[in-house]
Design a protein around this motif. Sequence first.
Motif, PDB file in Angstrom:
ATOM      1  N   MET A 257       0.800  -1.211   0.000  1.00  0.00           N
ATOM      2  CA  MET A 257       0.000   0.000   0.000  1.00  0.00           C
ATOM      3  C   MET A 257       0.842   1.274   0.000  1.00  0.00           C
ATOM      4  N   LYS A 258       1.860   1.322   0.843  1.00  0.00           N
ATOM      5  CA  LYS A 258       2.698   2.525   0.895  1.00  0.00           C
ATOM      6  C   LYS A 258       3.385   2.763  -0.440  1.00  0.00           C
ATOM      7  N   SER A 259       3.857   1.693  -1.047  1.00  0.00           N
ATOM      8  CA  SER A 259       4.592   1.817  -2.310  1.00  0.00           C
ATOM      9  C   SER A 259       3.692   2.369  -3.416  1.00  0.00           C
ATOM     10  N   VAL A 260       2.484   1.802  -3.555  1.00  0.00           N
ATOM     11  CA  VAL A 260       1.609   2.265  -4.640  1.00  0.00           C
ATOM     12  C   VAL A 260       1.113   3.677  -4.378  1.00  0.00           C
ATOM     13  N   SER A 261       0.960   4.041  -3.107  1.00  0.00           N
ATOM     14  CA  SER A 261       0.528   5.403  -2.789  1.00  0.00           C
ATOM     15  C   SER A 261       1.613   6.417  -3.156  1.00  0.00           C
ATOM     16  N   GLU A 262       2.855   6.125  -2.755  1.00  0.00           N
ATOM     17  CA  GLU A 262       3.948   7.045  -3.065  1.00  0.00           C
ATOM     18  C   GLU A 262       4.192   7.129  -4.565  1.00  0.00           C
ATOM     19  N   ALA A 263       4.071   5.989  -5.254  1.00  0.00           N
ATOM     20  CA  ALA A 263       4.224   6.010  -6.711  1.00  0.00           C
ATOM     21  C   ALA A 263       3.132   6.855  -7.348  1.00  0.00           C
ATOM     22  N   GLY A 264       1.905   6.717  -6.838  1.00  0.00           N
ATOM     23  CA  GLY A 264       0.794   7.493  -7.376  1.00  0.00           C
ATOM     24  C   GLY A 264       1.011   8.992  -7.244  1.00  0.00           C
ATOM     25  N   LYS A 265       1.579   9.407  -6.124  1.00  0.00           N
ATOM     26  CA  LYS A 265       1.869  10.834  -5.933  1.00  0.00           C
ATOM     27  C   LYS A 265       2.816  11.358  -7.008  1.00  0.00           C
ATOM     28  N   LYS A 266       3.864  10.573  -7.289  1.00  0.00           N
ATOM     29  CA  LYS A 266       4.847  11.008  -8.284  1.00  0.00           C
ATOM     30  C   LYS A 266       4.227  11.060  -9.677  1.00  0.00           C
ATOM     31  N   ILE A 267       3.405  10.059  -9.996  1.00  0.00           N
ATOM     32  CA  ILE A 267       2.755  10.038 -11.307  1.00  0.00           C
ATOM     33  C   ILE A 267       1.807  11.226 -11.439  1.00  0.00           C
ATOM     34  N   CYS A 268       1.078  11.509 -10.384  1.00  0.00           N
ATOM     35  CA  CYS A 268       0.158  12.651 -10.362  1.00  0.00           C
ATOM     36  C   CYS A 268       0.895  13.943 -10.687  1.00  0.00           C
ATOM     37  N   SER A 269       2.005  14.167 -10.021  1.00  0.00           N
ATOM     38  CA  SER A 269       2.778  15.394 -10.222  1.00  0.00           C
ATOM     39  C   SER A 269       3.329  15.476 -11.642  1.00  0.00           C
ATOM     40  N   ALA A 270       3.819  14.337 -12.154  1.00  0.00           N
ATOM     41  CA  ALA A 270       4.418  14.330 -13.494  1.00  0.00           C
ATOM     42  C   ALA A 270       3.371  14.607 -14.569  1.00  0.00           C
ATOM     43  N   VAL A 271       2.203  13.983 -14.465  1.00  0.00           N
ATOM     44  CA  VAL A 271       1.147  14.193 -15.455  1.00  0.00           C
ATOM     45  C   VAL A 271       0.655  15.630 -15.419  1.00  0.00           C
ATOM     46  N   LYS A 272       0.444  16.166 -14.227  1.00  0.00           N
ATOM     47  CA  LYS A 272      -0.018  17.555 -14.099  1.00  0.00           C
ATOM     48  C   LYS A 272       0.971  18.516 -14.762  1.00  0.00           C
ATOM     49  N   LYS A 273       2.245  18.275 -14.569  1.00  0.00           N
ATOM     50  CA  LYS A 273       3.273  19.149 -15.137  1.00  0.00           C
ATOM     51  C   LYS A 273       3.190  19.177 -16.660  1.00  0.00           C
ATOM     52  N   VAL A 274       3.015  18.012 -17.262  1.00  0.00           N
ATOM     53  CA  VAL A 274       2.956  17.936 -18.722  1.00  0.00           C
ATOM     54  C   VAL A 274       1.696  18.618 -19.252  1.00  0.00           C
ATOM     55  N   VAL A 275       0.543  18.323 -18.635  1.00  0.00           N
ATOM     56  CA  VAL A 275      -0.719  18.901 -19.118  1.00  0.00           C
ATOM     57  C   VAL A 275      -0.743  20.405 -18.878  1.00  0.00           C
ATOM     58  N   ASP A 276      -0.172  20.865 -17.759  1.00  0.00           N
ATOM     59  CA  ASP A 276      -0.085  22.312 -17.493  1.00  0.00           C
ATOM     60  C   ASP A 276       0.680  23.032 -18.593  1.00  0.00           C
ATOM     61  N   ALA A 277       1.651  22.337 -19.189  1.00  0.00           N
ATOM     62  CA  ALA A 277       2.463  22.941 -20.249  1.00  0.00           C
ATOM     63  C   ALA A 277       1.757  22.924 -21.602  1.00  0.00           C
ATOM     64  N   GLY A 278       0.511  22.427 -21.625  1.00  0.00           N
ATOM     65  CA  GLY A 278      -0.242  22.406 -22.861  1.00  0.00           C
ATOM     66  C   GLY A 278       0.108  21.252 -23.782  1.00  0.00           C
ATOM     67  N   LYS A 279       0.735  20.222 -23.244  1.00  0.00           N
ATOM     68  CA  LYS A 279       1.153  19.063 -24.034  1.00  0.00           C
ATOM     69  C   LYS A 279       0.209  17.880 -23.792  1.00  0.00           C
ATOM     70  N   ILE A 280       0.196  16.953 -24.741  1.00  0.00           N
ATOM     71  CA  ILE A 280      -0.516  15.687 -24.551  1.00  0.00           C
ATOM     72  C   ILE A 280       0.415  14.744 -23.801  1.00  0.00           C
ATOM     73  N   CYS A 281      -0.076  14.159 -22.727  1.00  0.00           N
ATOM     74  CA  CYS A 281       0.759  13.322 -21.859  1.00  0.00           C
ATOM     75  C   CYS A 281       0.541  11.846 -22.184  1.00  0.00           C
TER      76      CYS A 281
END
Length: 509
Positions: A257-281
């Motif tokens: 559980m801890k591993s998938v939660s921490e991984a999810g946080k990183k994925i969340c941040s990475a996807v948001k960064k790409v979409v914020d830049a106006g790119k398709i992720c």
Amino acid sequence: MERMDTVVAVAIGILAAITVASVVALVLVCRNCYCQQMHLITLLHKNSRQDAELIQSIETDLPIPEPNTVEMDDIEFTSPKLEEILQHENYIEDATGLVPHCIAILKTCHYLTNRLVAMAMGCSQQIHMQEAMTDIIAMAKQITPRVDEVVWSMYPPLDPRLLEARCTALVISVNHLVYVVKNAYHLAGTLDWTDQSLADVEDHLKGREGVELGPKALRDAGLVSSLQNLGHEVHDYGDLEFEEIKDDPKRHNINNMKSVSEAGKKICSAVKKVVDAGKICITLGGDHSLTTGGIYGHTLSQPNIVILWVDAHADINPPAASTTGNMHGMPLSFLVEEVQPYMSKIKEFDWVKPCISAKDIAYIGLRDVDPAERWLIEKLGIPCFSMYEIDLYGISTVLKMALTAIDPEGRRPIHFSFDIDSMDPSIAGSTGTPAMGGLSYREGMFIAETVANTGRLSALDVVEVNPRLGNETEQKHTVDVALDIIQAVFGKNRRGMLPPGFFLPRMDP
């Protein structure tokens, strides 16, 4: 007293048979890796310290009947195939990547059966009734031939589908044994230790090891250059690095559980960064658990998205309803607002908030759906187009119905989440949870081309490509299909393509 002697004799016979089969399987796969003429006892000593500790725990911590209560001559265990295997000096290397999983399954099932039968025999005063002892012995007796069948299937030429089926049969038998013993014991919590062992077996049974190599396989197949050739500017951010959390037991019915939660946080941040830049992720997996972070990150940048979920599975089990504890069967449950009354409060997932409505998702290609998922789909009115609807209406009509259901005006950004197991295993079989009767190649390409034609694609997930499963041909076909789907989503058309700026000059008369 005579009855108990008979039960003891049968139990010890079962233990001996399972031990022989499991050890032979280990010898079979490991003999060329270590030493051709290694004695059996030496091989056992070279196994991991964990195995030694398990053996010691069985010998010292559990009451086991005395060995002199059974005549060993009365035990029959014959397997000509095992003798054949031992006579082979050169074992053919396993190209499927399944053998390590099967060895791990055999070891864990052997350990569970040994310990459960030993507990039942040594602690019979804790059993509710004597009839339960008969059931326990009957279940254990069913496991012995299952072990032998797995060993048979590991003998070359190895048939991946047969080996997987026989491993599944073995695991089902062991699960049944655990269930019977749990119901026979008075003490609550006595057998909680079995949960993690069964979860480990489930991970190996699903073949999840190797799915992390999917992104590399797609890159190696030319993903970036193929998209550049279509006229796109591509920025490859590389693989996200996830911290290994060693102390990560199963909690709230979620494995790691801890591993998938921490991984999810990183994925969340990475996807948001790409979409914020106006790119398709494009998010490459891995398994479908990545979409908890991926979709949530997408909504933080574009709150008005809709989800087109193409998969054999619904992946919306609340954790408490999951039969496996694997997060890849639960990701949508954390995101859908209407599912929250059926969710437990889990502190480790406080970072993710419900962000989409049930009517913002359209399923396409479902054919392996759990009861809790089917109930939620019906109760919440989630637009769902299984393989039945595709057969009934055709893929063109189904896709039009799906897109209309979630976005009648055709204006909202699309998050396209594509699981390779949505395709039929005959097309793309190198995946951990294949299900027969899936999408054809043409249907998969039509979906991808239609998404491209909307002009509203905002994010794409491609998951569950496992280049360690199947033979070399299946592995290549699976990667090629995933690559074709991605290219189609980004504009490659089966009608033919014109390179940017192409023109055909006139010939002088």
